[in-house]
Design an enzyme around this catalytic site. Structure first.
Site, PDB file in Angstrom:
ATOM      1  N   ASP A  49       2.188   3.210 -19.833  1.00 10.88           N
ATOM      2  CA  ASP A  49       0.814   3.624 -19.536  1.00 10.88           C
ATOM      3  C   ASP A  49       0.878   4.861 -18.634  1.00 10.88           C
ATOM      4  OD1 ASP A  49      -1.919   3.729 -19.359  1.00 10.88           O
ATOM      5  OD2 ASP A  49      -2.171   1.812 -18.331  1.00 10.88           O
ATOM      6  N   TRP A 108       0.856  -1.183   0.000  1.00 14.11           N
ATOM      7  CA  TRP A 108       0.000   0.000   0.000  1.00 14.11           C
ATOM      8  C   TRP A 108       0.892   1.233   0.000  1.00 14.11           C
ATOM      9  CZ3 TRP A 108      -4.737   1.567  -0.897  1.00 14.11           C
ATOM     10  CH2 TRP A 108      -5.158   2.811  -0.414  1.00 14.11           C
ATOM     11  N   ILE A 109       0.538   2.241  -0.796  1.00 11.62           N
ATOM     12  CA  ILE A 109       1.322   3.471  -0.848  1.00 11.62           C
ATOM     13  C   ILE A 109       0.567   4.557  -0.078  1.00 11.62           C
ATOM     14  CG2 ILE A 109       2.428   5.182  -2.325  1.00 11.62           C
ATOM     15  CD1 ILE A 109       2.393   3.149  -4.591  1.00 11.62           C
TER      16      ILE A 109
END
Length: 292
Positions: A198, A96-97
Site C-alpha cells: 500500500d 508515535w512517530i
C-alpha cells in the site's frame, strides 16, 4: 467518541501492564472507518487506531504486516504495543512517530530501503494468511505464477465486489476480463518479493531523525514492480527515490509500460472504497490496452 477513557486505560494496560494516565489526546485522523488518536501519557506518546468494523482481524493483520516489514528492511517501522478490542471497538496501539525535517538523503534512503525489502523472497506468490488493504480483504493463496496470482487474487475479487455493489455492469465486467489474455506473458519473470502493498505517500513519513518510516502495510509476496507502480499513482515520490532503487535493484526494461496495469488493482480498491470517481482511471487503462 464514546468510552475513550476506558479504551485508553484498556489499551495501555494491555501494552504496559498498567493503565497510563493520559495527559492529553487529539484526534489526528477521522475517516469514515478508522479513527487515529495521538495519546500523550506520563510515560510517552503513542498512536492509537480504532474502528468498529465487523472484520475483527484487520488490526491484527496490520500488526503482523508491520512486523514483516520491520524484520526485512532497515527503514524505521513503528512497534506494535497492543492490539485487541474494547467494548464495540477494535484498536491498535503503536509507537508515535515524531516528525523532523527530512534529511538531504531522505529519498535515497527510502529507495534503498524498499529495494532491501524486495530482496526478501519466497517460493511462490502470496502469503501464509489472508489480510486486508484498508478494510477490504486480500486473499493470498499461494500461486506459482505472478499472472495467476494477480488476476485471481487481486483483480478478480475487486472486480466482482464492484459488480456486486453495482458500481460496474456486465458490459464493463466483460471488457475488463478481455484484458486477461493479453497479460499472460506481459510481466517479466522474477522471484516473488516481499511488498509493502500500500505504498502511497501517506504511508511514508519522516521519523524523529528525518529519515523515512513506513506505516500501514498490506504485505504479501508479489511482483516488486507493484509497489513502485503504486507509488506513482498519487505522486509524492521524487526522482531520487526511483534512481536510488534502480542503483540497488535495477528493474527490467519496459516498467513504464506496465505501471498502468499494476495500478488497476489499487484503482479497483479505491472504486470499492470511495465510489465511481475512480472508474475513469480504470477505463483509461482498458482503452489504452484494448483499443489499439
Amino acid at each position: 467518541m464514546e468510552s475513550l477513557e476506558g479504551l485508553f486505560a484498556h489499551a495501555t494496560l494491555q501494552a504496559f501492564g498498567q493503565s497510563l494516565r493520559v495527559q492529553q489526546y487529539q484526534l489526528v485522523a477521522a475517516g469514515t472507518r478508522n479513527q487515529a488518536i495521538f495519546l500523550e501519557t506520563e510515560q510517552g506518546a503513542y498512536f492509537l487506531k480504532t474502528n468498529h468494523e465487523s472484520a475483527t482481524e484487520i488490526f491484527k493483520r496490520e500488526s503482523e504486516g508491520l512486523n514483516w516489514v520491520r524484520t526485512n528492511c532497515s527503514l524505521y517501522v513503528p512497534q506494535t504495543l497492543a492490539q485487541g478490542s474494547y467494548e464495540d471497538r477494535h484498536f491498535l496501539l503503536i509507537d508515535w512517530i515524531p516528525s523532523a525535517p527530512k534529511q538531504s538523503d531522505y529519498s535515497e534512503r527510502l529507495g534503498e530501503g524498499l529495494a532491501e525489502l524486495h530482496m526478501c523472497t519466497a517460493k511462490a506468490f502470496g502469503l501464509d494468511r489472508n489480510n486486508y488493504i484498508a478494510i477490504l480483504p486480500q486473499t493470498n493463496d499461494w500461486k506459482d505464477r505472478w499472472f495467476d496470482f494477480f488476476v485471481e487474487k487481486r483483480l478478480e475479487p475487486q472486480l466482482q465486489l464492484a459488480y456486486y455493489n453495482q458500481l460496474v455492469g456486465e458490459k464493463f465486467l466483460d471488457r475488463f476480463r478481455s484484458l486477461y489474455p493479453f497479460l499472460e506473458d506481459f510481466f517479466p519473470l522474477e522471484k516473488p518479493a516481499l511488498l509493502h502493498g500500500d505504498l502511497w505517500s501517506g504511508n511514508v513519513l519522516p521519523d524523529a531523525a528525518g529519515l523515512p518510516a513506513l506505516i500501514d502495510p498490506a504485505v504479501y509476496f508479489g511482483h516488486r514492480e507493484v509497489d513502485l507502480a503504486f507509488s506513482r499513482l498519487f505522486g509524492g515520490f521524487d526522482s531520487r527515490f526511483y534512481e536510488a532503487y534502480q542503483d540497488v535493484f535495477p528493474l527490467e526494461p519496459g516498467f513504464e509500460d506496465r505501471v498502468a496495469v499494476y495500478n488497476l488493482y489499487p484503482l479497483l480498491v479505491h472504486l470499492n472504497l470511495f465510489g465511481k470517481a475512480y472508474l475513469s482511471g480504470i477505463q483509461q487503462t482498458l482503452k489504452r490496452f484494448l483499443d489499439n
